[in-house]
Design a protein around this motif. Structure first.
Motif, PDB file in Angstrom:
ATOM      1  N   ILE A  87      47.699  62.957  73.163  1.00 58.40           N
ATOM      2  CA  ILE A  87      47.003  61.673  73.175  1.00 58.40           C
ATOM      3  C   ILE A  87      46.273  61.560  74.504  1.00 58.40           C
ATOM      4  N   GLU A  88      44.942  61.465  74.424  1.00 59.93           N
ATOM      5  CA  GLU A  88      44.114  61.331  75.620  1.00 59.93           C
ATOM      6  C   GLU A  88      43.473  59.946  75.603  1.00 59.93           C
ATOM      7  N   THR A  89      43.537  59.256  76.742  1.00 56.04           N
ATOM      8  CA  THR A  89      42.992  57.904  76.829  1.00 56.04           C
ATOM      9  C   THR A  89      42.009  57.811  77.977  1.00 56.04           C
ATOM     10  N   GLU A  90      40.794  57.335  77.664  1.00 58.43           N
ATOM     11  CA  GLU A  90      39.774  57.074  78.675  1.00 58.43           C
ATOM     12  C   GLU A  90      39.584  55.565  78.769  1.00 58.43           C
ATOM     13  N   TYR A  91      39.547  55.058  79.990  1.00 60.21           N
ATOM     14  CA  TYR A  91      39.460  53.618  80.218  1.00 60.21           C
ATOM     15  C   TYR A  91      38.121  53.228  80.838  1.00 60.21           C
ATOM     16  N   ILE A  92      37.713  51.994  80.554  1.00 58.46           N
ATOM     17  CA  ILE A  92      36.656  51.313  81.289  1.00 58.46           C
ATOM     18  C   ILE A  92      37.354  50.155  81.986  1.00 58.46           C
ATOM     19  N   TYR A  93      37.069  49.983  83.285  1.00 60.38           N
ATOM     20  CA  TYR A  93      37.783  49.006  84.101  1.00 60.38           C
ATOM     21  C   TYR A  93      36.875  47.851  84.517  1.00 60.38           C
ATOM     22  N   ASN A  94      37.504  46.698  84.796  1.00 60.09           N
ATOM     23  CA  ASN A  94      36.756  45.555  85.332  1.00 60.09           C
ATOM     24  C   ASN A  94      36.736  45.639  86.862  1.00 60.09           C
ATOM     25  N   ASN A  95      36.241  44.607  87.513  1.00 58.04           N
ATOM     26  CA  ASN A  95      36.140  44.593  88.978  1.00 58.04           C
ATOM     27  C   ASN A  95      37.489  44.583  89.678  1.00 58.04           C
ATOM     28  N   ASN A  96      38.537  44.223  88.953  1.00 61.61           N
ATOM     29  CA  ASN A  96      39.893  44.226  89.515  1.00 61.61           C
ATOM     30  C   ASN A  96      40.632  45.528  89.221  1.00 61.61           C
ATOM     31  N   ASN A  97      39.905  46.529  88.728  1.00 59.52           N
ATOM     32  CA  ASN A  97      40.476  47.831  88.362  1.00 59.52           C
ATOM     33  C   ASN A  97      41.467  47.757  87.207  1.00 59.52           C
ATOM     34  N   LEU A  98      41.361  46.709  86.384  1.00 61.34           N
ATOM     35  CA  LEU A  98      42.196  46.610  85.184  1.00 61.34           C
ATOM     36  C   LEU A  98      41.393  47.103  83.985  1.00 61.34           C
ATOM     37  N   PRO A  99      42.035  47.765  83.038  1.00 56.78           N
ATOM     38  CA  PRO A  99      41.296  48.245  81.868  1.00 56.78           C
ATOM     39  C   PRO A  99      40.771  47.097  81.019  1.00 56.78           C
ATOM     40  N   VAL A 100      39.525  47.242  80.552  1.00 55.41           N
ATOM     41  CA  VAL A 100      38.953  46.289  79.601  1.00 55.41           C
ATOM     42  C   VAL A 100      38.712  46.961  78.252  1.00 55.41           C
ATOM     43  N   LYS A 101      38.673  48.300  78.275  1.00 53.31           N
ATOM     44  CA  LYS A 101      38.492  49.056  77.037  1.00 53.31           C
ATOM     45  C   LYS A 101      39.147  50.421  77.204  1.00 53.31           C
ATOM     46  N   ALA A 102      39.777  50.881  76.125  1.00 56.82           N
ATOM     47  CA  ALA A 102      40.376  52.213  76.122  1.00 56.82           C
ATOM     48  C   ALA A 102      39.961  52.935  74.852  1.00 56.82           C
ATOM     49  N   THR A 103      39.543  54.169  75.001  1.00 57.26           N
ATOM     50  CA  THR A 103      39.260  55.041  73.865  1.00 57.26           C
ATOM     51  C   THR A 103      40.409  56.040  73.797  1.00 57.26           C
ATOM     52  N   VAL A 104      41.137  56.006  72.688  1.00 55.43           N
ATOM     53  CA  VAL A 104      42.349  56.818  72.528  1.00 55.43           C
ATOM     54  C   VAL A 104      42.092  57.886  71.473  1.00 55.43           C
ATOM     55  N   LYS A 105      42.251  59.142  71.875  1.00 63.49           N
ATOM     56  CA  LYS A 105      42.046  60.267  70.967  1.00 63.49           C
ATOM     57  C   LYS A 105      43.390  60.961  70.736  1.00 63.49           C
ATOM     58  N   GLU A 106      43.818  60.987  69.462  1.00 64.85           N
ATOM     59  CA  GLU A 106      45.073  61.635  69.087  1.00 64.85           C
ATOM     60  C   GLU A 106      44.754  62.936  68.364  1.00 64.85           C
ATOM     61  N   THR A 107      45.337  64.030  68.860  1.00 62.89           N
ATOM     62  CA  THR A 107      45.099  65.343  68.282  1.00 62.89           C
ATOM     63  C   THR A 107      46.433  66.007  67.961  1.00 62.89           C
ATOM     64  N   SER A 108      46.565  66.502  66.739  1.00 63.74           N
ATOM     65  CA  SER A 108      47.745  67.257  66.314  1.00 63.74           C
ATOM     66  C   SER A 108      47.277  68.589  65.753  1.00 63.74           C
ATOM     67  N   PRO A 109      48.068  69.659  65.972  1.00 67.33           N
ATOM     68  CA  PRO A 109      47.663  70.963  65.443  1.00 67.33           C
ATOM     69  C   PRO A 109      47.405  70.913  63.935  1.00 67.33           C
ATOM     70  N   GLY A 110      46.262  71.470  63.520  1.00 65.79           N
ATOM     71  CA  GLY A 110      45.933  71.549  62.103  1.00 65.79           C
ATOM     72  C   GLY A 110      45.372  70.282  61.492  1.00 65.79           C
ATOM     73  N   LYS A 111      45.163  69.245  62.295  1.00 64.69           N
ATOM     74  CA  LYS A 111      44.643  67.978  61.773  1.00 64.69           C
ATOM     75  C   LYS A 111      43.372  67.590  62.521  1.00 64.69           C
ATOM     76  N   GLU A 112      42.556  66.787  61.865  1.00 59.83           N
ATOM     77  CA  GLU A 112      41.364  66.239  62.511  1.00 59.83           C
ATOM     78  C   GLU A 112      41.799  65.223  63.571  1.00 59.83           C
ATOM     79  N   PRO A 113      41.144  65.207  64.726  1.00 60.77           N
ATOM     80  CA  PRO A 113      41.472  64.196  65.738  1.00 60.77           C
ATOM     81  C   PRO A 113      41.200  62.783  65.218  1.00 60.77           C
ATOM     82  N   ALA A 114      42.006  61.853  65.640  1.00 66.17           N
ATOM     83  CA  ALA A 114      41.818  60.443  65.311  1.00 66.17           C
ATOM     84  C   ALA A 114      41.455  59.704  66.596  1.00 66.17           C
ATOM     85  N   VAL A 115      40.464  58.828  66.514  1.00 69.85           N
ATOM     86  CA  VAL A 115      40.023  58.070  67.684  1.00 69.85           C
ATOM     87  C   VAL A 115      40.171  56.584  67.386  1.00 69.85           C
ATOM     88  N   GLU A 116      40.767  55.874  68.334  1.00 67.55           N
ATOM     89  CA  GLU A 116      40.936  54.426  68.220  1.00 67.55           C
ATOM     90  C   GLU A 116      40.413  53.774  69.489  1.00 67.55           C
TER      91      GLU A 116
END
Length: 129
Positions: free
Chosen positions: A93-122
């Motif tokens: 599970i890989e998560t990329e964040y976008i942060y506000n001016n206080n360095n708190l996340p406002v958006k996260a893109t979460v990519k889940e990858t399992s062997p033999g399956k298509e990645p899922a992004v939320e």
């Protein structure tokens, strides 16, 4: 350790051994589950976690995280690698964040990858009061 209490006594059913880095973030979690045939805990796999250097908005929600069986971290998880007992990858599970001016996340893109399956992004959206 989570224990089952019934007429037969107290039986451990899940045990999580958590190892922390110098900043207090859990970096490795070894999982043990009860074998229903023997009643004994046995290794079930482990997870390795990596973090950013920004404040985790859930750091103050220790009770909630414990209910979810998630140890609390000071920073935001950016990668989780799950392995079985034979050290075969089970999920990443890989998560990329976008942060506000206080360095708190406002958006996260979460990519889940399992062997033999298509990645899922939320997408997760954070809001603060």
């Amino acid at each position: 350790t989570i224990k089952l209490v019934d007429n037969n006594g107290v039986t451990p059913i899940i045990k999580l051994l958590t190892y922390f880095d110098e900043t207090g973030n859990p970096t490795t979690i070894d999982t043990y589950l009860v074998n229903p045939l023997t009643g004994q805990l046995q290794p079930a796999g482990f997870v390795i976690k990596k973090y950013d250097n920004k404040p985790n908005p859930f750091a103050g929600c220790k009770e909630l995280m414990m209910v979810l069986l998630q140890p609390i971290s000071s920073n935001n998880v950016t990668r989780e690698d799950y392995f079985d007992t034979d050290v075969h990858p089970q999920e990443t599970i890989e998560t990329e964040y976008i942060y506000n001016n206080n360095n708190l996340p406002v958006k996260a893109t979460v990519k889940e990858t399992s062997p033999g399956k298509e990645p899922a992004v939320e997408i997760a959206i954070y809001s603060y009061k």
